[in-house]
Each structure stands twice: as C-alpha cells, then as structure tokens.
Write an enzyme that holds these catalytic residues in place. Structure first.
Site, PDB file in Angstrom:
ATOM      1  N   ASP A   1      -3.043  -2.915  -5.081  1.00  0.00           N
ATOM      2  CA  ASP A   1      -1.970  -3.841  -4.734  1.00  0.00           C
ATOM      3  C   ASP A   1      -1.031  -4.063  -5.909  1.00  0.00           C
ATOM      4  OD1 ASP A   1      -2.682  -4.300  -2.098  1.00  0.00           O
ATOM      5  OD2 ASP A   1      -3.682  -6.209  -2.489  1.00  0.00           O
TER       6      ASP A   1
ATOM      7  N   HIS B   1      -9.154  -2.469  -5.029  1.00  0.00           N
ATOM      8  CA  HIS B   1      -8.029  -2.730  -4.130  1.00  0.00           C
ATOM      9  C   HIS B   1      -7.017  -3.675  -4.774  1.00  0.00           C
ATOM     10  CE1 HIS B   1      -5.815  -2.878  -0.414  1.00  0.00           C
ATOM     11  NE2 HIS B   1      -5.634  -4.168  -0.671  1.00  0.00           N
TER      12      HIS B   1
ATOM     13  N   HIS C   1      -0.239 -11.025  -5.197  1.00  0.00           N
ATOM     14  CA  HIS C   1       1.131 -10.541  -5.026  1.00  0.00           C
ATOM     15  C   HIS C   1       2.157 -11.479  -5.654  1.00  0.00           C
ATOM     16  CE1 HIS C   1      -0.457  -7.555  -2.318  1.00  0.00           C
ATOM     17  NE2 HIS C   1      -0.941  -8.480  -1.518  1.00  0.00           N
TER      18      HIS C   1
ATOM     19  N   HIS D   1       0.840  -1.207   0.000  1.00  0.00           N
ATOM     20  CA  HIS D   1       0.000   0.000   0.000  1.00  0.00           C
ATOM     21  C   HIS D   1       0.871   1.252   0.000  1.00  0.00           C
ATOM     22  CE1 HIS D   1      -3.289  -2.588   2.140  1.00  0.00           C
ATOM     23  NE2 HIS D   1      -3.006  -3.008   0.918  1.00  0.00           N
TER      24      HIS D   1
END
Length: 307
Positions: free
Chosen positions: A240, A236, A263, A78
C-alpha cells in the site's frame, strides 16, 4: 529510461467498498505523460484525473483521487503499486466506474497483466525525487518518515491486538524485482469486527474473505486458505505504501519508514516533503541510480514466484 507497457491490458471485477462491477484498461502512453485515469462512464465534464498526491481525499481505508470537476476514482493503491513495482512510468488507465476492482486483494493480478504485455523502454531519462533531509508526520501512535538514501528503501512495523497478526516488522530495498517477488501477492487484511462495522456503514460491500481479503478474529485467520506468508499483513502495508508514494509523480530516492502508518499518513508525509524548503530535489537519474529503481531488472522467474 522511462517505460510504458507494450500493449493494452484489461482487468475486471468488483470494487472492494462499493461492490460495483468495474472494467479497467491500462494503455501505453508517451514518454513524460505520467499516470492518468480516465472515467469513460462520465462524458458531461472533465473525466481525466492525474495520479497525484494532492488530489485527495484520502481515508484510512483506501486512496482516492478527485479532479477539479469532482470526478473521482478510488482504491487505486494496488494498481499504483503494481505500476511502480514494474517500473511503468507512463500509462493511461481507462475505467468505467468510480472504484478500481479489488481482484484478489493484492497487486499480483495487476503485475501479471502488465508483465504479460511486456515493459517498453522509451529512450527518455527517468527523473527521480531525491530526498535531501528527513521529514516525518505523526498521528497518535502512528508515524511515517522519509529520509535520504541512495536507493528506494522501505521499513514497516505494525502491531494489532489480534494474535493472528500481532507485531510484525519488515525491511526491503525496492529494486531488482523485490517488489514482485516479496510484496505484490500480499492481500489486504482486516479484523472481523471491522468488517461487520464497515458493512453496516455501507463499506466493504465487495469484500469476500479468502477471495479478496484476509480476515482475522483473535487467534484465528478466518479466511479460507489462511495466509500466503506468515507476515502477509505487514507485507501488504508495504505494498500500500509503495502505491501511495507513487503519487509523488516520480520514483523516490529515499527510505520510507512506516510505524502503524496508513494511506492518510503517507499522503500527509508527501505533502510535508514537497512543502518543506530544501527537503527534496528532482534529479535526472544516473545509470547507476536508474539501475536501482523499482521494476528494473525483472526476470520471468520473478513473475512465476507469484503466478
């Protein structure tokens, strides 16, 4: 031009997974310094960690960095998204613990802090990573792709069995304050069953539904206050992805497409990009290219949209 912040700004809070309190300060840095973390609580070995994609380990839950001395900092995505989205290329981040504070679960508190100090141009040209050919990685039903484009673009698709999320898609050009206005206030999210499983395994100990995470259970958003956007979860995921792509070390001129990606997959995509001959080149941005980079042409009203 490259940019840093005009003066230091501090953030404090608990880590999402460790629950441990942490204090973090973002300092200005010289041109071409890049983004580095310094673990000020560690003094017996090298405590400097460059924000670089090849310094995993990464997991599906967060993005972490570890230097050759074994010093680690985690849940950086973030903050990295805020730096990239505000056009900050150079900064030293001092932190007194192993995990970046989660704050409200989005990048908005970091964005507000950075912009409150102001962004300072440094009179040195920005280099960017130009994607020259399509590269893609897959993991089960998930896929992440980078392909050539004249600006930084992003599209994302997610699908969850919980009706509160369901299937969501979004596409954005990451220029002219779009990150600040459209993505930065979207919070991390998870399913209630996943929260229970993570906490049973010593993770998500700092998670508080409604304060720093969106929690869903079937048809219901169980977090107090509900969603900030109808499609907050996919926004969101894009947030990311921007933070993870910032570990390339320079802005990317290309289009990122994520389908159920996380991720780990985005990190694998960067590794494949840089290991594929002819897939990329480092270019000095022309004025026209630089004008389309994330963080350029931000205005006070962009910040007020998430204040």
């Amino acid at each position: 031009m490259q940019a840093t912040i005009r003066s230091s700004v501090q953030f404090a809070g608990a880590g999402l997974h460790s629950g441990r309190p942490a204090r973090l300060t973002v300092h200005p840095a010289a041109a071409s310094f890049g983004i580095w973390f310094r673990r000020v609580d560690i003094t017996d070995r090298d405590n400097m960690i460059p924000a670089r994609f090849d310094l995993g380990p990464n997991s599906q839950l967060c993005t972490s960095l570890r230097n050759d001395a074994g010093v680690e900092v985690s849940t950086i995505e973030h903050l990295m998204a805020a730096l990239a989205g505000c056009g900050v290329h150079n900064a030293l981040i001092e932190i007194d613990g192993p995990e970046v504070p989660i704050l409200d679960g989005s990048a908005a508190p970091f964005v507000r802090g950075l912009l409150s100090r102001g962004i300072q141009g440094q009179g040195v040209s920005v280099n960017a990573i130009e994607v020259l050919m399509e590269v893609s990685v897959e993991m089960g039903e998930a896929r992440a792709t980078l392909r050539p484009a004249d600006t930084m673009k992003m599209s994302f698709d997610i699908e969850f069995p919980d009706a509160a999320i369901g299937r969501q898609s979004r596409r954005i050009e990451l220029c002219n304050g779009h990150f600040v206005r459209e993505l930065c206030d979207s919070r991390t999210f998870c399913r209630l069953s996943d929260v229970e499983m993570m906490q049973a395994n010593g993770l998500a100990l700092g998670g508080v539904p409604g304060e720093n995470a969106v929690v869903v259970d079937g048809d219901d958003v169980v977090s107090p206050g509900g969603l900030r956007h109808e499609d907050e979860p996919v926004r969101h995921k894009m947030l990311d992805a921007l933070g993870d792509l910032a570990l390339a070390g320079a802005p990317i001129l290309g289009e990122y497409e994520g389908i159920r990606a996380g991720h780990m997959l985005t990190n694998q995509l960067l590794r494949k990009l840089f290991s594929t001959p002819g897939a990329w080149r480092l270019v000095e941005c022309t004025p026209e290219q630089a004008a389309q980079l994330p963080g350029v042409d931000l205005h006070p009203e962009d910040l007020s949209a998430v204040a």
